[in-house]
Design an enzyme around this catalytic site. Structure first.
Site, mmCIF file in Angstrom:
data_model
loop_
_atom_site.group_PDB
_atom_site.id
_atom_site.type_symbol
_atom_site.label_atom_id
_atom_site.label_comp_id
_atom_site.label_asym_id
_atom_site.label_seq_id
_atom_site.Cartn_x
_atom_site.Cartn_y
_atom_site.Cartn_z
ATOM 1 C CB ALA A 63 -0.897 -0.014 1.228
ATOM 2 N N GLY A 108 0.671 -5.105 0.985
ATOM 3 C CA GLY A 108 -0.376 -5.219 -0.030
ATOM 4 C C GLY A 108 0.129 -5.840 -1.331
ATOM 5 C CD GLU A 111 -2.347 -7.877 2.612
ATOM 6 O OE1 GLU A 111 -2.091 -6.709 2.268
ATOM 7 O OE2 GLU A 111 -2.947 -8.168 3.654
ATOM 8 C CD GLU A 131 1.134 -5.757 5.990
ATOM 9 O OE1 GLU A 131 1.959 -6.630 6.331
ATOM 10 O OE2 GLU A 131 0.515 -5.800 4.915
HETATM 11 N N1 DAK Z 1 4.561 3.189 -0.279
HETATM 12 C C1 DAK Z 1 5.006 4.343 -0.817
HETATM 13 N N2 DAK Z 1 6.270 4.522 -1.237
HETATM 14 C C2 DAK Z 1 7.128 3.491 -1.111
HETATM 15 C C3 DAK Z 1 6.733 2.248 -0.558
HETATM 16 C C4 DAK Z 1 5.372 2.124 -0.133
HETATM 17 N N3 DAK Z 1 4.879 0.986 0.358
HETATM 18 N N4 DAK Z 1 7.811 1.431 -0.550
HETATM 19 C C5 DAK Z 1 8.817 2.121 -1.093
HETATM 20 N N5 DAK Z 1 8.430 3.376 -1.408
HETATM 21 C C6 DAK Z 1 9.223 4.438 -2.014
HETATM 22 C C7 DAK Z 1 10.244 4.995 -1.030
HETATM 23 O O1 DAK Z 1 9.634 5.956 -0.182
HETATM 24 C C8 DAK Z 1 11.264 5.598 -1.973
HETATM 25 O O2 DAK Z 1 10.769 6.826 -2.453
HETATM 26 P P1 DAK Z 1 11.778 8.142 -2.577
HETATM 27 O O3 DAK Z 1 12.327 8.347 -1.221
HETATM 28 O O4 DAK Z 1 12.815 7.693 -3.577
HETATM 29 O O5 DAK Z 1 10.855 9.245 -3.059
HETATM 30 C C9 DAK Z 1 11.247 4.635 -3.151
HETATM 31 O O6 DAK Z 1 9.996 3.925 -3.063
HETATM 32 C C10 DAK Z 1 12.369 3.608 -3.081
HETATM 33 O O7 DAK Z 1 12.315 2.986 -1.814
HETATM 34 P P2 DAK Z 1 13.609 2.870 -0.861
HETATM 35 O O8 DAK Z 1 14.524 4.021 -1.049
HETATM 36 O O9 DAK Z 1 13.113 2.597 0.507
HETATM 37 O O10 DAK Z 1 14.281 1.567 -1.492
HETATM 38 P P3 DAK Z 1 15.236 0.514 -0.762
HETATM 39 O O11 DAK Z 1 15.779 -0.353 -1.806
HETATM 40 O O12 DAK Z 1 16.208 1.221 0.155
HETATM 41 O O13 DAK Z 1 14.255 -0.331 0.188
HETATM 42 C C11 DAK Z 1 12.252 -1.590 0.678
HETATM 43 C C12 DAK Z 1 13.302 -1.143 -0.386
HETATM 44 C C13 DAK Z 1 11.162 -2.382 -0.020
HETATM 45 C C14 DAK Z 1 12.945 -2.487 1.717
HETATM 46 C C15 DAK Z 1 11.696 -0.321 1.391
HETATM 47 O O14 DAK Z 1 11.272 0.611 0.397
HETATM 48 C C16 DAK Z 1 10.516 -0.622 2.262
HETATM 49 O O15 DAK Z 1 10.649 -1.161 3.372
HETATM 50 N N6 DAK Z 1 9.318 -0.208 1.793
HETATM 51 C C17 DAK Z 1 8.097 -0.346 2.581
HETATM 52 C C18 DAK Z 1 7.557 -1.732 2.449
HETATM 53 C C19 DAK Z 1 6.339 -1.909 3.325
HETATM 54 O O16 DAK Z 1 6.368 -1.653 4.530
HETATM 55 N N7 DAK Z 1 5.253 -2.326 2.682
HETATM 56 C C20 DAK Z 1 4.000 -2.555 3.410
HETATM 57 C C21 DAK Z 1 3.173 -1.340 3.246
HETATM 58 S S1 DAK Z 1 1.787 -1.408 4.325
HETATM 59 C C22 DAK Z 1 -5.640 -1.707 5.138
HETATM 60 C C23 DAK Z 1 -5.424 -2.671 4.201
HETATM 61 C C24 DAK Z 1 -4.180 -2.872 3.679
HETATM 62 C C25 DAK Z 1 -3.125 -2.111 4.078
HETATM 63 C C26 DAK Z 1 -3.325 -1.141 5.001
HETATM 64 C C27 DAK Z 1 -4.578 -0.939 5.535
HETATM 65 N N8 DAK Z 1 -6.945 -1.558 5.749
HETATM 66 C C28 DAK Z 1 -7.979 -2.519 5.412
HETATM 67 C C29 DAK Z 1 -7.204 -0.497 6.647
HETATM 68 C C30 DAK Z 1 -1.835 -2.383 3.514
HETATM 69 C C31 DAK Z 1 -0.719 -2.031 4.088
HETATM 70 C C32 DAK Z 1 0.600 -2.164 3.457
HETATM 71 O O17 DAK Z 1 0.791 -2.725 2.386
#
Ligand code: DAK
Length: 257
Positions: A63, A108, A111, A131
């Site tokens: 997400a 997501g 998922e 998450e």
């Molecule tokens: N969202 C937005 N931007 C993201 C992103 C994300 N999930 N993941 C990465 N980016 C962006 C980074 O901010 C960065 O942007 P800039 O700074 O260059 O502008 C760019 O992508 C490159 O990322 P990194 O610089 O971090 O790249 P690295 O190679 O250093 O690291 C990484 C890669 C995948 C380890 C890292 O980016 C990371 O940890 N990303 C987050 C992954 C994550 O936590 N994903 C889960 C998201 S939460 C709900 C239902 C569903 C959900 C929520 C609520 N309800 C029913 C209420 C779902 C939740 C999720 O999916």
């Protein structure tokens, strides 16, 4: 466009195209995926679908955390609901959908891959439900679909720790059907989608429906549904063609009727 759609004969390819944000799923992308599915549903000549991510790093990092952080409660609700609706639609979609997981499939993104029927992974792919690291839990079906695709114990380990699981490990646990070198992934996904596209669409679609039911609770009811659908297959032209071709020792041509 944050989502691209391309046709390769009977195969449709949906590409999540926001590589600068690791293909994180914005509301706009979810809506676009939904409208591509509308288009595919109206076109019976598209017999199988592939979903993949643009760029070398990610299938989807989940997400859009930036959008979630800024969202009002109502916006967050609309976003969460749209995710559920699109993933449920992918899971129930009457044509097979292959996830070609070319990199990170996190939150997501994992998922989304789990809602697909088959997951092929690049050696560079990694899966995870991080998450917990954001103080939340999987919210787009991860608790249910990860446990079903792997095992309750493995799902709990990934979800409780938020750790990333490399492709080889995902394969051992049934999360990825096959793992390929990065350059081979799309070719293999297309070959699989093309092979499935040669099969009778009704039989593939009916099988998908009841295999999905197998994962739900009511085994006896679902076996009865399987029986009904099996009988219905004998009303199709493709059933006659398939059996005739076998007996005549020739290649079958399925028309989807
Ligand atoms: N969202 C937005 N931007 C993201 C992103 C994300 N999930 N993941 C990465 N980016 C962006 C980074 O901010 C960065 O942007 P800039 O700074 O260059 O502008 C760019 O992508 C490159 O990322 P990194 O610089 O971090 O790249 P690295 O190679 O250093 O690291 C990484 C890669 C995948 C380890 C890292 O980016 C990371 O940890 N990303 C987050 C992954 C994550 O936590 N994903 C889960 C998201 S939460 C709900 C239902 C569903 C959900 C929520 C609520 N309800 C029913 C209420 C779902 C939740 C999720 O999916």
């Amino acid at each position: 466009m944050p989502v691209d759609f391309e046709r390769l004969g009977p195969v449709g390819v949906i590409t999540l195209n926001r590589p600068e944000a690791l293909n994180a799923l914005s509301l706009e992308m979810l809506e676009k995926i939904d409208s591509v599915l509308d288009l595919v549903e109206r076109d019976a000549a598209i017999r199988s679908l592939i979903i993949t991510g643009a760029g070398e790093k990610a299938f989807s990092a989940g997400a859009d955390i930036g959008a979630m952080r800024e969202a009002t409660a109502l916006e967050a609700r609309a976003y969460a609901q749209r995710g559920h609706q699109v993933f449920n639609r992918v899971e129930a979609f009457p044509r097979p959908i292959i996830a070609a997981v070319n990199g990170y499939a996190l939150g997501g993104g994992c998922e989304f891959a789990l809602a697909c029927d088959i997951r092929l992974a690049s050696e560079r792919a990694s899966f995870g439900q991080p998450e917990v690291n954001l103080g939340i839990m999987p919210g787009w079906g991860g608790t249910q679909r990860l446990a079903r695709a792997t095992s309750p114990g493995f799902a709990k380990e990934l979800i409780f720790t938020g750790r990333m699981c490399p492709a080889a490990e995902a394969h051992v646990h049934g999360l990825a059907n096959h793992v390929y070198p990065p350059d081979a992934l799309m070719g293999e996904a297309i070959a699989l989608a093309e092979l499935i596209a040669t099969k009778p669409p009704w039989a593939v679609s009916a099988s998908k429906e009841v295999i999905n039911l197998a994962l739900e609770g009511d085994l006896r009811g679902h076996l009865a549904r399987e029986l009904d659908l099996f009988a219905l297959a004998f009303t199709t032209k493709d059933q006659r063609e398939g059996m005739a071709a076998f007996l005549e020792k020739r290649q079958a041509t399925f028309e989807g009727r």
